[in-house]
Design a protein around this motif. Structure first.
Motif, short mmCIF file in Angstrom:
data_model
loop_
_atom_site.label_atom_id
_atom_site.label_comp_id
_atom_site.label_asym_id
_atom_site.label_seq_id
_atom_site.Cartn_x
_atom_site.Cartn_y
_atom_site.Cartn_z
N THR A 137 -0.78 -7.21 0.87
CA THR A 137 -1.41 -7.04 2.50
C THR A 137 -1.75 -8.29 3.45
O THR A 137 -0.60 -9.29 3.51
CB THR A 137 -2.65 -7.59 1.46
N TYR A 138 -2.12 -7.62 3.93
CA TYR A 138 -2.23 -9.12 5.68
C TYR A 138 -2.43 -10.55 5.23
O TYR A 138 -2.67 -11.25 5.70
CB TYR A 138 -3.37 -8.29 5.77
N ILE A 139 -2.72 -10.67 4.15
CA ILE A 139 -3.34 -12.52 3.47
C ILE A 139 -2.29 -12.59 2.10
O ILE A 139 -2.62 -14.02 1.57
CB ILE A 139 -4.47 -12.69 3.60
N LYS A 140 -2.26 -11.51 1.42
CA LYS A 140 -2.15 -11.20 -0.13
C LYS A 140 -0.45 -11.99 -0.03
O LYS A 140 0.83 -11.22 -0.01
CB LYS A 140 -2.86 -10.41 -0.75
N SER A 141 -0.08 -13.02 -0.37
CA SER A 141 1.63 -13.76 0.07
C SER A 141 2.19 -14.46 -0.73
O SER A 141 1.14 -15.37 -1.29
CB SER A 141 1.97 -13.59 1.39
N THR A 142 3.32 -14.57 -1.53
CA THR A 142 3.81 -15.74 -1.65
C THR A 142 5.29 -16.32 -0.89
O THR A 142 5.64 -15.39 -0.70
CB THR A 142 4.05 -15.22 -3.23
N LEU A 143 5.66 -17.46 -0.94
CA LEU A 143 6.67 -17.97 0.10
C LEU A 143 7.90 -18.12 -1.47
O LEU A 143 7.49 -18.33 -2.55
CB LEU A 143 6.58 -19.13 0.46
N ALA A 144 8.76 -18.37 -1.77
CA ALA A 144 9.59 -17.78 -2.40
C ALA A 144 10.62 -18.48 -1.86
O ALA A 144 11.45 -18.39 -0.82
CB ALA A 144 9.81 -16.59 -2.89
N LEU A 145 12.03 -18.44 -3.23
CA LEU A 145 13.01 -19.76 -2.81
C LEU A 145 14.33 -19.29 -3.20
O LEU A 145 14.38 -18.56 -4.56
CB LEU A 145 13.29 -21.18 -3.01
N ALA A 146 15.44 -18.45 -3.19
CA ALA A 146 17.00 -18.33 -4.03
C ALA A 146 18.18 -19.04 -3.18
O ALA A 146 17.87 -19.62 -1.99
CB ALA A 146 17.32 -16.58 -3.52
N VAL A 147 19.05 -19.05 -4.28
CA VAL A 147 20.49 -19.92 -3.89
C VAL A 147 21.05 -19.45 -4.58
O VAL A 147 21.76 -17.99 -4.83
CB VAL A 147 20.33 -21.61 -4.48
N SER A 148 22.68 -19.62 -3.09
CA SER A 148 23.70 -19.27 -3.71
C SER A 148 24.31 -19.88 -2.68
O SER A 148 24.60 -21.43 -2.06
CB SER A 148 23.80 -17.97 -1.97
N ASP A 159 0.99 -1.08 0.24
CA ASP A 159 -0.17 0.01 -0.12
C ASP A 159 1.09 1.45 -0.30
O ASP A 159 0.35 2.16 0.12
CB ASP A 159 -0.84 0.08 1.50
N GLN A 160 2.09 1.46 0.39
CA GLN A 160 3.11 2.42 0.16
C GLN A 160 3.07 2.20 -1.26
O GLN A 160 4.34 3.48 -1.44
CB GLN A 160 4.06 2.19 1.67
N GLY A 161 3.37 1.44 -2.20
CA GLY A 161 3.38 1.07 -3.67
C GLY A 161 5.14 1.15 -3.71
O GLY A 161 5.85 1.20 -4.52
N ASP A 162 5.31 -0.12 -2.92
CA ASP A 162 7.13 -0.72 -3.14
C ASP A 162 6.76 -1.85 -3.17
O ASP A 162 5.14 -2.54 -2.87
CB ASP A 162 7.06 -0.46 -1.39
N TYR A 163 8.10 -3.23 -2.95
CA TYR A 163 7.53 -4.37 -3.17
C TYR A 163 7.98 -4.52 -1.66
O TYR A 163 9.22 -4.51 -1.92
CB TYR A 163 9.10 -4.78 -3.69
N SER A 164 7.86 -5.45 -0.24
CA SER A 164 7.51 -6.17 0.23
C SER A 164 8.95 -7.54 0.57
O SER A 164 8.08 -8.37 -0.46
CB SER A 164 6.22 -6.27 1.30
N VAL A 165 10.10 -7.50 1.33
CA VAL A 165 10.58 -8.62 0.77
C VAL A 165 11.18 -8.82 2.59
O VAL A 165 11.33 -7.82 3.79
CB VAL A 165 12.20 -9.14 0.34
N TRP A 166 10.35 -10.09 2.49
CA TRP A 166 10.19 -10.08 4.30
C TRP A 166 10.42 -11.93 4.99
O TRP A 166 10.62 -13.02 4.57
CB TRP A 166 8.87 -10.24 5.10
#
Length: 513
Positions: A149-160, A120-127
């Motif tokens: 939003t308080y319910i719209k989310s995805t779980l994601a994966l990154a590797v190194s 809602d602040q016009g940014d991308y959230s990474v938590w």
């Protein structure tokens, strides 16, 4: 500001024909040789010795929300929300990593954010990043969430290839907050089949968030059989668990078992629901007790919103997870009565300001083999500024973790231990109670003497001789814990007691020396 307390020390003077002999008793054993003929003993009352309690707050000079720590190659690596990374050699001094967390998350068509979009602040959230070394893949894996939003989310994966990264985003794993009109933007059809009945996930055409999770706050654990699991969830339908394929780092979706709380997409329901304030799950296993321990944050995360750390445990990775009172938490309205509360808002005499809203916790094993709790801490300073804290945690005689009252400064439990007579004098006793809110619990002055507690709290205590084990009784209720000597945030030497009871409350007692 300095607080002053007076403590009366009773000493014994020994007089004899040959002169005077002073005997100093320290710790649990005198270590002195036996004397065949003792001189006459005359007790002498002396003036009280004044002790000055220095005050201060230990400041780490870094800010990291939802911290998680991994020890690798002689260094402690910390990651958290908002793409924060830090490192330390000793768990006391931390500094930010200079490199960026991700190499490609903002590249191309932004697949990590394609479903959730901007907040809602016009940014991308990474938590809430979680760092884990996957030995099968030979890679460091970072599980994280994107959310709008308080319910719209995805779980994601990154590797190194290295713990400090940068990490390469590879895939999204799980989706929440979808509606009948947006479910086709998720992978539900791929996982469950094109013709699968999805009606259980909806209520009036929208996402039924009181029953199903918000897909944030991931954390990986390996069970005793070598299987990998991901625990996750925030408020909404509670905390859930999915098995992870070690060859890919991706979820293994289970067969449905509604009677036992197993969903074919979201996995095993552990605790919570009804959109109650429970989030930030973290699982760890103790070989000593044979239990899996589930740590969670209750309340709202802001300074005045009652964030706090609670604990459950189970003999099985998939549950049921019970609290110290033997209760299983579902979507009950009185959810604040569930879970062993380890800490909340509190003020000890040596803290310059009250500590508030501890949470976003995780647990790790240090290079010394000991167990540590790391979390973010806010302060009663009128702002939302926060810093990470690292505290040692110990198992009490009942098999529950209790936390050292102060940030880690290199303390160890005494090998020789104590006895009841050795624990005496002025202590400041703090009851964390069970509330969720902005109330600050303040330590109250008590006197411990020969197994009896007097003052603001009345009760008794008993030490298992030659150990650090202690049992305290207050108001007819028992609290089992450990005794630990440590240096506090302001540099005072202290003797601390940290204990927990079957009423889901934690008790701290601090003596300044």
């Amino acid at each position: 500001m300095r607080d002053r307390i007076n403590r009366q020390k009773n000493r014994m003077r020994y007089a004899g024909a040959a002169g005077m002999l002073g005997l100093l008793l320290c710790g649990c054993n005198t270590g002195g040789a036996a004397v065949s003929q003792e001189p006459a003993v005359t007790p002498v009352s002396e003036a009280p010795m004044e002790i000055t309690i220095k005050t201060g707050n230990s400041m780490n000079k870094i800010s990291c929300h939802d911290p998680q720590v991994l020890y690798a190659d002689g260094t402690y690596y910390m990651v958290g929300s908002h793409q924060v990374q830090a490192r330390s050699q000793d768990l006391k001094e931390w500094q930010y990593n200079g490199n960026k967390m991700f190499s490609n998350i903002y590249s191309g068509d932004l697949p990590a954010f394609a479903y959730v979009g901007k907040n809602d602040q016009g940014d991308y959230s990474v938590w809430a990043s979680n760092l884990y070394y996957n030995a099968t893949m030979g890679k460091y894996l970072m599980y994280f969430c994107t959310s709008s939003t308080y319910i719209k989310s995805t779980l994601a994966l990154a590797v190194s290839d290295t713990p400090e990264g940068p990490y390469t985003f590879t895939d999204t794993l799980l989706y929440s907050g979808f509606e009948t009109s947006t479910v086709d933007q998720t992978d539900l059809a791929e996982v469950l089949g094109e013709d699968a009945d999805l009606s259980r996930y909806f209520k009036y055409g929208g996402y039924d968030n009181k029953k199903w999770p918000n897909c944030i706050d991931p954390a990986i654990i390996e069970d005793t059989d070598g299987k990998q699991w991901m625990v996750y969830g925030s408020w909404s339908g509670g905390l859930f668990l999915l098995e992870i394929d070690p060859a890919t780092g991706l979820p293994i979706h289970p067969e449905a078992d509604e009677a036992n709380g197993v969903d074919p997409y979201f996995g095993y329901h552990l605790i919570g629901g009804g959109h109650h304030a429970c989030e930030g799950p973290y699982l760890t296993y103790s070989e000593e007790t044979g239990y899996y321990y589930l740590f969670a944050s209750f309340g709202g995360l802001n300074r005045e919103d009652g964030y706090q750390i609670r604990q459950f445990r189970s003999e099985s990775i998939t549950g049921p997870y019970l609290d110290a009172a033997g209760q299983l938490m579902g979507d009950q309205e009185n959810y604040t009565s569930y879970g062993l509360k380890m800490m909340g808002n509190y003020k000890l005499p040596s803290l310059e300001t009250a500590y508030m809203a501890p949470g976003g916790q995780s647990v790790f094993t240090g290079a010394d083999g000991d167990t540590y709790l790391v979390y973010h801490q806010r302060f009663d300073q009128g702002t939302e500024y926060h810093e990470p804290r690292v505290h040692k945690i110990f198992l009490n005689r009942d098999g529950w973790y209790v936390a050292a009252p102060f940030a880690y400064q290199g303390e160890k439990l005494s090998e020789s231990g104590y006895d009841t007579a050795a624990i005496g004098g002025t202590f400041y006793v703090l009851d964390h109670e069970q509330d969720v809110g902005n109330l600050i619990h303040t330590a109250e002055e008590c006197t411990f003497e020969n197994g009896v507690i007097r003052g603001a709290y009345e009760g008794s205590y008993e030490v298992t001789e030659g150990s650090c084990d202690i049992r305290i009784t207050l108001g007819g209720k028992e609290y089992c814990g450990v005794i630990v000597e440590m240096t506090d945030e302001a540099g005072n030497d202290t003797l601390c007691i940290t204990a927990a009871g079957a009423d889901n409350r934690s008790i701290w007692a601090v003596q300044y020396r």
